[in-house]
Design a protein around this motif. Structure first.
Motif, PDB file in Angstrom:
ATOM      1  N   LEU A   1      20.832  -4.839  -6.067  1.00 52.90           N
ATOM      2  CA  LEU A   1      19.806  -4.986  -7.109  1.00 52.90           C
ATOM      3  C   LEU A   1      18.446  -4.865  -6.443  1.00 52.90           C
ATOM      4  N   THR A   2      17.559  -4.129  -7.099  1.00 50.02           N
ATOM      5  CA  THR A   2      16.261  -3.877  -6.494  1.00 50.02           C
ATOM      6  C   THR A   2      15.228  -3.691  -7.597  1.00 50.02           C
ATOM      7  N   GLY A   3      14.074  -3.127  -7.280  1.00 55.00           N
ATOM      8  CA  GLY A   3      13.046  -2.948  -8.288  1.00 55.00           C
ATOM      9  C   GLY A   3      11.951  -2.048  -7.729  1.00 55.00           C
ATOM     10  N   GLY A   4      10.749  -2.368  -8.115  1.00 51.02           N
ATOM     11  CA  GLY A   4      10.048  -3.570  -8.418  1.00 51.02           C
ATOM     12  C   GLY A   4      10.602  -4.776  -7.661  1.00 51.02           C
ATOM     13  N   GLU A   5      10.161  -5.928  -8.084  1.00 53.18           N
ATOM     14  CA  GLU A   5      10.674  -7.134  -7.444  1.00 53.18           C
ATOM     15  C   GLU A   5      11.787  -7.714  -8.331  1.00 53.18           C
ATOM     16  N   PRO A   6      13.044  -7.617  -7.882  1.00 58.42           N
ATOM     17  CA  PRO A   6      14.169  -7.988  -8.757  1.00 58.42           C
ATOM     18  C   PRO A   6      14.150  -9.448  -9.194  1.00 58.42           C
TER      19      PRO A   6
ATOM     20  N   LEU B   1      21.005  -7.837  -2.811  1.00 51.74           N
ATOM     21  CA  LEU B   1      19.706  -7.709  -3.479  1.00 51.74           C
ATOM     22  C   LEU B   1      18.612  -7.553  -2.422  1.00 51.74           C
ATOM     23  N   THR B   2      17.621  -6.733  -2.725  1.00 50.16           N
ATOM     24  CA  THR B   2      16.479  -6.585  -1.814  1.00 50.16           C
ATOM     25  C   THR B   2      15.263  -7.240  -2.453  1.00 50.16           C
ATOM     26  N   THR B   3      14.565  -8.074  -1.696  1.00 53.18           N
ATOM     27  CA  THR B   3      13.455  -8.838  -2.283  1.00 53.18           C
ATOM     28  C   THR B   3      12.283  -8.965  -1.332  1.00 53.18           C
ATOM     29  N   ASN B   4      11.095  -9.169  -1.901  1.00 51.65           N
ATOM     30  CA  ASN B   4       9.926  -9.452  -1.064  1.00 51.65           C
ATOM     31  C   ASN B   4       9.868 -10.938  -0.697  1.00 51.65           C
TER      32      ASN B   4
ATOM     33  N   VAL C   1       0.817  -1.225   0.000  1.00 57.66           N
ATOM     34  CA  VAL C   1       0.000   0.000   0.000  1.00 57.66           C
ATOM     35  C   VAL C   1       0.847   1.270   0.000  1.00 57.66           C
ATOM     36  N   TYR C   2       2.087   1.163   0.527  1.00 60.60           N
ATOM     37  CA  TYR C   2       2.945   2.354   0.622  1.00 60.60           C
ATOM     38  C   TYR C   2       3.845   2.493  -0.596  1.00 60.60           C
ATOM     39  N   CYS C   3       3.765   1.540  -1.531  1.00 61.05           N
ATOM     40  CA  CYS C   3       4.715   1.543  -2.649  1.00 61.05           C
ATOM     41  C   CYS C   3       4.020   1.457  -4.014  1.00 61.05           C
TER      42      CYS C   3
ATOM     43  N   SER D   1       2.174   8.419  -5.406  1.00 62.98           N
ATOM     44  CA  SER D   1       0.944   7.632  -5.461  1.00 62.98           C
ATOM     45  C   SER D   1       0.499   7.058  -4.125  1.00 62.98           C
ATOM     46  N   ASN D   2       1.341   7.135  -3.076  1.00 64.75           N
ATOM     47  CA  ASN D   2       0.958   6.429  -1.848  1.00 64.75           C
ATOM     48  C   ASN D   2       0.165   7.284  -0.859  1.00 64.75           C
ATOM     49  N   GLY D   3      -0.117   8.547  -1.208  1.00 63.43           N
ATOM     50  CA  GLY D   3      -0.947   9.398  -0.348  1.00 63.43           C
ATOM     51  C   GLY D   3      -0.336   9.626   1.020  1.00 63.43           C
TER      52      GLY D   3
ATOM     53  N   TYR E   1       8.104   5.143   7.329  1.00 71.30           N
ATOM     54  CA  TYR E   1       7.310   5.279   6.103  1.00 71.30           C
ATOM     55  C   TYR E   1       7.665   6.618   5.441  1.00 71.30           C
ATOM     56  N   MET E   2       8.084   6.552   4.166  1.00 68.84           N
ATOM     57  CA  MET E   2       8.576   7.766   3.495  1.00 68.84           C
ATOM     58  C   MET E   2       7.620   8.284   2.425  1.00 68.84           C
ATOM     59  N   ASP E   3       7.781   9.548   2.119  1.00 69.99           N
ATOM     60  CA  ASP E   3       6.969  10.209   1.096  1.00 69.99           C
ATOM     61  C   ASP E   3       7.584  10.057  -0.295  1.00 69.99           C
TER      62      ASP E   3
ATOM     63  N   MET F   1      11.304  -3.866   7.848  1.00 69.64           N
ATOM     64  CA  MET F   1       9.868  -3.671   8.080  1.00 69.64           C
ATOM     65  C   MET F   1       9.549  -2.180   7.945  1.00 69.64           C
ATOM     66  N   VAL F   2       8.732  -1.833   6.971  1.00 69.37           N
ATOM     67  CA  VAL F   2       8.261  -0.451   6.864  1.00 69.37           C
ATOM     68  C   VAL F   2       7.105  -0.301   7.852  1.00 69.37           C
ATOM     69  N   VAL F   3       7.173   0.710   8.698  1.00 71.63           N
ATOM     70  CA  VAL F   3       6.117   0.897   9.693  1.00 71.63           C
ATOM     71  C   VAL F   3       5.190   2.020   9.246  1.00 71.63           C
TER      72      VAL F   3
ATOM     73  N   VAL G   1      15.535  -8.855   3.041  1.00 74.19           N
ATOM     74  CA  VAL G   1      14.157  -9.263   2.779  1.00 74.19           C
ATOM     75  C   VAL G   1      13.198  -8.269   3.428  1.00 74.19           C
ATOM     76  N   SER G   2      12.159  -7.903   2.689  1.00 75.26           N
ATOM     77  CA  SER G   2      11.140  -7.017   3.244  1.00 75.26           C
ATOM     78  C   SER G   2      10.028  -7.856   3.856  1.00 75.26           C
ATOM     79  N   LEU G   3       9.665  -7.543   5.079  1.00 76.23           N
ATOM     80  CA  LEU G   3       8.549  -8.235   5.743  1.00 76.23           C
ATOM     81  C   LEU G   3       7.921  -7.250   6.723  1.00 76.23           C
TER      82      LEU G   3
ATOM     83  N   GLU H   1       8.525   7.105  -8.565  1.00 79.21           N
ATOM     84  CA  GLU H   1       8.040   6.037  -7.698  1.00 79.21           C
ATOM     85  C   GLU H   1       9.194   5.141  -7.251  1.00 79.21           C
ATOM     86  N   MET H   2       9.061   4.606  -6.039  1.00 74.90           N
ATOM     87  CA  MET H   2      10.060   3.704  -5.472  1.00 74.90           C
ATOM     88  C   MET H   2      10.224   2.460  -6.357  1.00 74.90           C
ATOM     89  N   SER H   3       9.121   1.956  -6.912  1.00 74.65           N
ATOM     90  CA  SER H   3       9.186   0.728  -7.706  1.00 74.65           C
ATOM     91  C   SER H   3       9.961   0.938  -9.009  1.00 74.65           C
TER      92      SER H   3
HETATM   93  N1  SAM Z   1      10.380  -5.542  -4.013  1.00 77.03           N
HETATM   94  C1  SAM Z   1      11.561  -5.539  -3.219  1.00 77.03           C
HETATM   95  C2  SAM Z   1      11.213  -5.458  -1.757  1.00 77.03           C
HETATM   96  O1  SAM Z   1      10.101  -5.087  -1.421  1.00 77.03           O
HETATM   97  O2  SAM Z   1      12.088  -5.757  -0.962  1.00 77.03           O
HETATM   98  C3  SAM Z   1      12.565  -4.490  -3.593  1.00 77.03           C
HETATM   99  C4  SAM Z   1      12.069  -3.132  -3.972  1.00 77.03           C
HETATM  100  S1  SAM Z   1      11.284  -2.214  -2.681  1.00 77.03           S
HETATM  101  C5  SAM Z   1      10.857  -0.725  -3.520  1.00 77.03           C
HETATM  102  C6  SAM Z   1      12.675  -1.809  -1.676  1.00 77.03           C
HETATM  103  C7  SAM Z   1      12.374  -1.369  -0.257  1.00 77.03           C
HETATM  104  O3  SAM Z   1      11.689  -0.133  -0.294  1.00 77.03           O
HETATM  105  C8  SAM Z   1      11.492  -2.306   0.521  1.00 77.03           C
HETATM  106  O4  SAM Z   1      12.129  -2.665   1.734  1.00 77.03           O
HETATM  107  C9  SAM Z   1      10.252  -1.498   0.793  1.00 77.03           C
HETATM  108  O5  SAM Z   1       9.661  -1.859   1.983  1.00 77.03           O
HETATM  109  C10 SAM Z   1      10.798  -0.092   0.787  1.00 77.03           C
HETATM  110  N2  SAM Z   1       9.776   0.925   0.537  1.00 77.03           N
HETATM  111  C11 SAM Z   1       8.935   1.034  -0.524  1.00 77.03           C
HETATM  112  N3  SAM Z   1       8.133   2.112  -0.389  1.00 77.03           N
HETATM  113  C12 SAM Z   1       8.483   2.721   0.774  1.00 77.03           C
HETATM  114  C13 SAM Z   1       8.030   3.880   1.477  1.00 77.03           C
HETATM  115  N4  SAM Z   1       7.055   4.633   1.001  1.00 77.03           N
HETATM  116  N5  SAM Z   1       8.627   4.197   2.644  1.00 77.03           N
HETATM  117  C14 SAM Z   1       9.636   3.427   3.150  1.00 77.03           C
HETATM  118  N6  SAM Z   1      10.114   2.336   2.535  1.00 77.03           N
HETATM  119  C15 SAM Z   1       9.548   1.974   1.369  1.00 77.03           C
END
Ligand code: SAM
Ligand code: SF4
Ligand code: SF4
Length: 369
Positions: free
Chosen positions: A96-101, A129-132, A53-55, A231-233, A225-227, A195-197, A153-155, A363-365
């Motif tokens: 390496l990142t993305g999107g989902e790399p 690499l950062t991944t979901n 929802v934040y990305c 698109s994430n309001g 949680y960043m701005d 963990m994004v809070v 890893v994002s969780l 956008e972050m993605s």
């Molecule tokens: N899809 C992968 C993942 O989620 O790990 C890699 C790309 S994702 C854009 C990279 C990191 O950005 C993740 O840890 C995600 O939680 C963080 N992220 C995305 N949007 C964010 C936001 N608005 N504020 C803080 N962190 C954010």
């Protein structure tokens, strides 16, 4: 809405000027605020199988959203060539990142190509690499075999309902935990868990997450949680400051601060007073770390961003595809980094809500986290 979608899929930026006098890189480049060029984050795809929802909120990243066509993406050869030029300027760490790399086809091939590169001082590259983690259990071994050193890893929660509300595609916590364990078993550690809070969404999971990962081989980090993007309001009152995260954990499991590993480390480190491990907090909003920001970002289509909050990038792909030499691109990079004065997060608090939520931020993605 249509206008916004087109704007985001085609984040145009001008090709950098190639100076007439070419330079040989020294590995010691500094920007206007004396910050070296040390890290490069490369976004290898703008697609993702989650809709956090934040990305990548579903309202924007829906069936009408136009992702980049394959021809717009940098090829593995183009990425490796650019990476080499960055390394000559002092980059020692590539993420390496993305999107989902892990959605990028044959990502192992790119990893193998990057793993061959050595830093300016001849050391192996810190390649991560950062991944979901949705594909991690399946791919961990091949990533390791290709030469990847670590994963992050994002969780965002341990409770399935909360996690599924965050990822918005019903992906289960257990599958992420399994991915983490497999990655650890094949030697992709030490693994960091991010963990994004987001206040009111998953902040009740702060303490359960700390409890779960305490004493494990994994280092849990809480990200404010960043701005980012448009698109994430984002609203300031949904940010839970790191100080509050530490306060909530400490109330049950006392924490004490630890000195940073190195200058420019984004996470502030805290350890459990009883010696059962540590956590990190990334305070991008409440305590900006622009003064030590040594990071450049390369978007999926080869634009260089000198700040996560930039509104346009420098089109390196144009230089590659118009046949510029390494010396020309390298000199253009040197000029861009020397001109860098970005410090968005430090200035954020003095900006109005309208400026902060400006519709032009990428956008972050697209740019990579
Ligand atoms: N899809 C992968 C993942 O989620 O790990 C890699 C790309 S994702 C854009 C990279 C990191 O950005 C993740 O840890 C995600 O939680 C963080 N992220 C995305 N949007 C964010 C936001 N608005 N504020 C803080 N962190 C954010
Ligand atoms: Fe996908 Fe990562 Fe963004 Fe979530 S944070 S939507 S997993 S790119
Ligand atoms: Fe770096 Fe920009 Fe973030 Fe500051 S706001 S830490 S300059 S990416």
């Amino acid at each position: 809405m249509a206008e916004k979608i087109i704007m985001m899929a085609e984040q145009r930026g001008a090709a950098p000027v190639v100076p007439a006098v070419l330079e040989t890189p020294t590995g010691l480049l500094s920007d206007r605020l004396a910050r070296p060029l040390h890290d490069l984050r490369i976004s290898v795809t703008d697609r993702c199988n989650f809709r956090c929802v934040y990305c990548m909120p579903k309202a924007v990243f829906n069936n009408d959203y136009q992702y980049l066509p394959h021809t717009a993406l940098l090829s593995f050869e183009e990425i490796t060539r650019i990476a080499q030029l960055f390394i000559a300027h002092g980059v020692e760490k590539i993420r390496l990142t993305g999107g989902e790399p892990l959605l990028r086809k044959n990502i192992e091939k790119l990893i193998a190509m990057l793993a061959e590169l050595k830093t300016a001082s001849g050391k192996p590259l810190d390649l991560t690499l950062t991944t979901n983690a949705s594909l991690l259990a399946r791919k961990a071994q091949s990533l390791k075999d290709a030469g990847l050193r670590r994963v992050t890893v994002s969780l965002d929660a341990l409770d399935n309902t909360v996690f599924q509300r965050m990822n918005d595609v019903d992906f289960a916590v257990d599958d992420v935990l399994k991915g983490i364990d497999v990655a650890n078993q094949v030697g992709l550690g030490p693994i960091k868990i991010n963990m994004v809070v987001k206040g009111g969404m998953n902040d009740q999971e702060i303490v359960p997450m700390a409890r779960h990962f305490r004493g494990s081989p994994y280092i849990l980090r809480f990200i404010e949680y960043m701005d980012v993007g448009a698109s994430n309001g984002w609203k300031m009152d949904e940010v839970i400051p790191s100080a509050e995260v530490i306060r909530r954990i400490s109330a049950e499991m006392p924490l004490e601060p630890v000195a940073a590993n190195y200058t420019g480390e984004t996470a502030a480190r805290w350890r459990y007073a009883d010696g059962s491990g540590e956590v990190g907090v990334i305070s991008s909003v409440s305590q900006a770390f622009c003064a030590d920001c040594t990071r450049a970002r390369l978007s999926t289509e080869g634009k260089l961003y000198t700040c996560l909050f930039a509104t346009s990038g420098h089109d390196l792909r144009a230089l590659l595809r118009e046949g510029r030499s390494d010396a020309e691109i390298s000199t253009a990079l040197a000029h861009l980094w020397r001109a860098r004065g970005d410090r968005y997060s430090e200035l954020r608090t003095s900006q109005t809500e309208v400026l902060r939520r400006g519709a032009n931020k990428v956008e972050m993605s697209y740019i990579g986290g």
